[in-house]
Design an enzyme around this catalytic site. Structure first.
Site, PDB file in Angstrom:
ATOM      1  N   SER A 126       6.887  74.926   8.411  1.00 53.04           N
ATOM      2  CA  SER A 126       7.516  77.017   7.969  1.00 53.04           C
ATOM      3  C   SER A 126       6.465  76.865   6.803  1.00 53.04           C
ATOM      4  CB  SER A 126       9.094  76.778   7.859  1.00 53.04           C
ATOM      5  OG  SER A 126      10.136  77.078   8.523  1.00 53.04           O
TER       6      SER A 126
ATOM      7  N   ARG B  58      16.863  75.289   1.342  1.00 59.05           N
ATOM      8  CA  ARG B  58      15.451  75.705   1.091  1.00 59.05           C
ATOM      9  C   ARG B  58      14.834  75.291  -0.608  1.00 59.05           C
ATOM     10  NH1 ARG B  58      15.925  75.447   5.818  1.00 59.05           N
ATOM     11  NH2 ARG B  58      17.298  73.598   4.882  1.00 59.05           N
TER      12      ARG B  58
ATOM     13  N   GLU C  91       7.625  78.526   1.368  1.00 60.94           N
ATOM     14  CA  GLU C  91       8.261  76.896   1.557  1.00 60.94           C
ATOM     15  C   GLU C  91       8.040  75.675   0.031  1.00 60.94           C
ATOM     16  OE1 GLU C  91      10.788  76.113   5.010  1.00 60.94           O
ATOM     17  OE2 GLU C  91      10.463  73.921   4.695  1.00 60.94           O
TER      18      GLU C  91
HETATM   19  C1  LIG Z   1       5.562  69.662  11.016  1.00 58.40           C
HETATM   20  C2  LIG Z   1       6.015  69.350   9.756  1.00 58.40           C
HETATM   21  C3  LIG Z   1       7.598  70.025   9.590  1.00 58.40           C
HETATM   22  C4  LIG Z   1       8.652  70.168   9.468  1.00 58.40           C
HETATM   23  N1  LIG Z   1      10.048  70.664   9.172  1.00 58.40           N
HETATM   24  C5  LIG Z   1      10.540  70.402   8.439  1.00 58.40           C
HETATM   25  C6  LIG Z   1      11.716  71.011   8.831  1.00 58.40           C
HETATM   26  O1  LIG Z   1      12.056  71.331   9.658  1.00 58.40           O
HETATM   27  N2  LIG Z   1      12.764  70.860   7.280  1.00 58.40           N
HETATM   28  C7  LIG Z   1      12.225  70.787   6.700  1.00 58.40           C
HETATM   29  O2  LIG Z   1      13.217  71.201   5.632  1.00 58.40           O
HETATM   30  N3  LIG Z   1      11.563  70.787   5.672  1.00 58.40           N
HETATM   31  C8  LIG Z   1      10.211  70.445   7.083  1.00 58.40           C
HETATM   32  N4  LIG Z   1       8.917  70.510   7.003  1.00 58.40           N
HETATM   33  C9  LIG Z   1       8.654  69.921   5.390  1.00 58.40           C
HETATM   34  C10 LIG Z   1       8.405  69.043   4.860  1.00 58.40           C
HETATM   35  O3  LIG Z   1       8.143  67.776   5.809  1.00 58.40           O
HETATM   36  C11 LIG Z   1      10.228  68.432   4.402  1.00 58.40           C
HETATM   37  O4  LIG Z   1       9.928  68.594   2.823  1.00 58.40           O
HETATM   38  C12 LIG Z   1      10.254  66.985   3.751  1.00 58.40           C
HETATM   39  O5  LIG Z   1      11.265  66.274   2.990  1.00 58.40           O
HETATM   40  C13 LIG Z   1       8.477  66.761   2.693  1.00 58.40           C
HETATM   41  O6  LIG Z   1       8.760  65.260   2.412  1.00 58.40           O
HETATM   42  P1  LIG Z   1       6.917  64.635   1.762  1.00 58.40           P
HETATM   43  O7  LIG Z   1       6.977  62.734   1.758  1.00 58.40           O
HETATM   44  O8  LIG Z   1       6.103  64.823   2.730  1.00 58.40           O
HETATM   45  O9  LIG Z   1       6.988  65.435   0.775  1.00 58.40           O
HETATM   46  P2  LIG Z   1       5.594  65.719  -0.745  1.00 58.40           P
HETATM   47  O10 LIG Z   1       5.009  66.531   0.302  1.00 58.40           O
HETATM   48  O11 LIG Z   1       5.344  63.943  -0.594  1.00 58.40           O
HETATM   49  O12 LIG Z   1       5.933  66.733  -1.764  1.00 58.40           O
HETATM   50  C14 LIG Z   1       7.196  67.373  -1.582  1.00 58.40           C
HETATM   51  C15 LIG Z   1       7.104  67.912  -3.127  1.00 58.40           C
HETATM   52  O13 LIG Z   1       8.453  67.065  -3.418  1.00 58.40           O
HETATM   53  C16 LIG Z   1       8.190  66.286  -4.331  1.00 58.40           C
HETATM   54  N5  LIG Z   1       8.425  65.383  -3.567  1.00 58.40           N
HETATM   55  C17 LIG Z   1       8.481  64.067  -3.186  1.00 58.40           C
HETATM   56  N6  LIG Z   1       9.098  62.744  -3.650  1.00 58.40           N
HETATM   57  C18 LIG Z   1      10.078  63.305  -4.113  1.00 58.40           C
HETATM   58  C19 LIG Z   1      10.435  61.745  -5.252  1.00 58.40           C
HETATM   59  N7  LIG Z   1      10.747  60.898  -4.180  1.00 58.40           N
HETATM   60  N8  LIG Z   1      11.195  62.303  -6.384  1.00 58.40           N
HETATM   61  C20 LIG Z   1      10.461  63.965  -6.882  1.00 58.40           C
HETATM   62  N9  LIG Z   1       9.885  64.098  -6.089  1.00 58.40           N
HETATM   63  C21 LIG Z   1       9.010  64.234  -5.124  1.00 58.40           C
HETATM   64  C22 LIG Z   1       6.309  66.755  -4.746  1.00 58.40           C
HETATM   65  O14 LIG Z   1       6.047  66.223  -5.705  1.00 58.40           O
HETATM   66  C23 LIG Z   1       6.086  67.999  -4.025  1.00 58.40           C
HETATM   67  O15 LIG Z   1       6.704  69.206  -5.595  1.00 58.40           O
HETATM   68  C24 LIG Z   1       8.135  70.106   8.103  1.00 58.40           C
HETATM   69  C25 LIG Z   1       6.950  70.263   7.827  1.00 58.40           C
HETATM   70  C26 LIG Z   1       5.714  69.679   9.234  1.00 58.40           C
HETATM   71  C27 LIG Z   1       4.877  69.490   8.297  1.00 58.40           C
END
Ligand SMILES: Cc1cc2nc3c(=O)[nH]c(=O)nc-3n(C[C@H](O)[C@H](O)[C@H](O)COP(=O)(O)OP(=O)(O)OC[C@H]3O[C@@H](n4cnc5c(N)ncnc54)[C@H](O)[C@@H]3O)c2cc1C
Length: 347
Positions: A245, A168, A339
């Protein structure tokens, strides 16, 4: 990911899966990769703080919001850029919804990301915390990350050796130097999944760890398992109004593990470290599923997910997180770490 209209709301709760977060100073929607770079470059030149937001599924944004420019990533696109006898390299735009890409791969007989089905958010965010689940991590398949380097004002193509992928974590997490624009994944041409590594998934598939199963079966089974834990987004189910998580599984050295004297499930790592399931620690410290705070609660389906029941605020979510973290520390002497990325707020 939420649709963005021509007149987007500036209240960031509209763009996070927790439905929490105050107003943005300025919000701009970037639908083309060039636009992402231009928006970030202009904001930097004007001295404005920049927040990159994609699916909003791994952020906790303070109730006071973000007093700078929020760039909502909505650049889309998936294309094959290399073809080999037994694999292909697929280039995915950062704003592409992650699970659409997984479905694309499974439909085309491309193996390597099928166990990551159902994870919310964007493809471009997957390198940030080396997204992983059910025995797969994106670090296994990423061959390059195309990123805008804000320090040098250039676009870099970063091989995995420069990405620092770990549990992570990566060089991108808690570091706003890089904006991920596109990601290249090498996927195997195979109608079968990569070897199933995760015991719970193998059990549900009725196979041994190390076996392969048809890609679609792997995807369907992962989706079913995840839905049962509230880990697939469903706007009608408040158990999914979360960041997944909230805490990572603590990783301790072998000596520390021995000193803790815990009779807990654990996973020994290759490097002598021991990973302890945070969910076990939370439950056994006295915080069961459904444990409630003020408008927020531990999910009724998964102890690791802190959820907004509809009337929560970021501050009430963090208060619940502190109660859980402190309770685990007092009971077991183990420190839980969040996380998600915390923006304008702190645990
Ligand atoms: C129901 C649920 C289940 C989940 N299950 C998992 C799982 O099984 N495994 C897991 O690893 N994660 C899980 N996650 C967490 C999450 O979905 C992941 O971390 C996902 O990759 C986040 O993507 P996002 O586009 O929503 O990022 P955001 O929430 O929009 O951004 C997250 C962070 O990354 C940065 N960021 C986003 N995109 C970029 C980019 N292109 N360039 C630079 N920085 C960027 C943002 O500034 C922020 O700091 C889960 C979340 C939820 C709500």
């Amino acid at each position: 990911m939420p649709d963005v209209t021509a007149a987007p709301q500036t209240d960031l709760s509209a763009y996070t899966t927790l439905r929490l977060g105050g107003p943005a100073g300025i919000l701009t929607v970037a639908t083309e990769t060039d636009q992402v770079v231009a928006s970030v470059r202009n904001a930097t030149a004007e001295g404005r703080p920049v927040l990159i937001l994609a699916g909003g599924s791994n952020v906790v944004i303070g109730d006071g919001g973000f007093d700078g420019m929020v760039v909502l990533l909505r650049n889309r696109g998936v294309r094959v850029v290399e073809e080999h006898a037994d694999s292909v390299v697929v280039r995915v735009a950062a704003g592409e919804p992650w699970d659409d890409f997984v479905a694309y791969a499974v439909e085309r007989g491309l193996s390597g990301v099928e166990c990551l089905s159902g994870i919310p958010g964007s493809a471009g965010a997957t390198p940030i915390q080396n997204v992983g689940a059910y025995g797969q991590e994106v670090g296994h398949t990423i061959v390059a990350v195309h990123a805008y380097d804000r320090e040098h004002g250039t676009i870099r193509v970063m091989p995995p050796s420069e990405c620092g992928f770990a549990y992570r974590a990566s060089v991108f997490k808690h570091n706003d130097r890089f904006v991920v624009l596109e990601v290249d994944f090498r996927l195997a041409r195979s109608a079968e999944s990569a070897p199933i590594r995760y015991a719970e998934l193998a059990r549900n598939l009725g196979v041994e760890a190390g076996d392969r199963v048809p890609l679609q079966l792997a995807r369907d089974t992962v989706l079913k398992l995840r839905a049962g834990k509230g880990m697939v987004l469903d706007s009608d189910d408040r158990d999914t109004w979360s960041v997944g998580s909230f805490f990572t599984n603590p990783v301790v050295g072998a000596d520390e593990w021995a000193a803790l004297g815990l009779d807990a499930p654990h996973w020994p790592g290759d490097d002598g470290t021991v990973k302890i399931p945070a969910a076990w620690l939370i439950e056994n410290a006295g915080f069961p599923k459904g444990f409630a705070g003020d408008g927020v609660a531990i999910s009724s389906k998964h102890t690791l997910a802190l959820t907004n029941r509809g009337a929560g605020t970021t501050e009430s979510l963090l208060a619940l997180a502190r109660t859980v973290r402190d309770g685990v520390r007092e009971r077991f002497g183990v420190e839980l770490r969040p996380e998600p990325v915390l923006i304008n707020c702190a645990l």
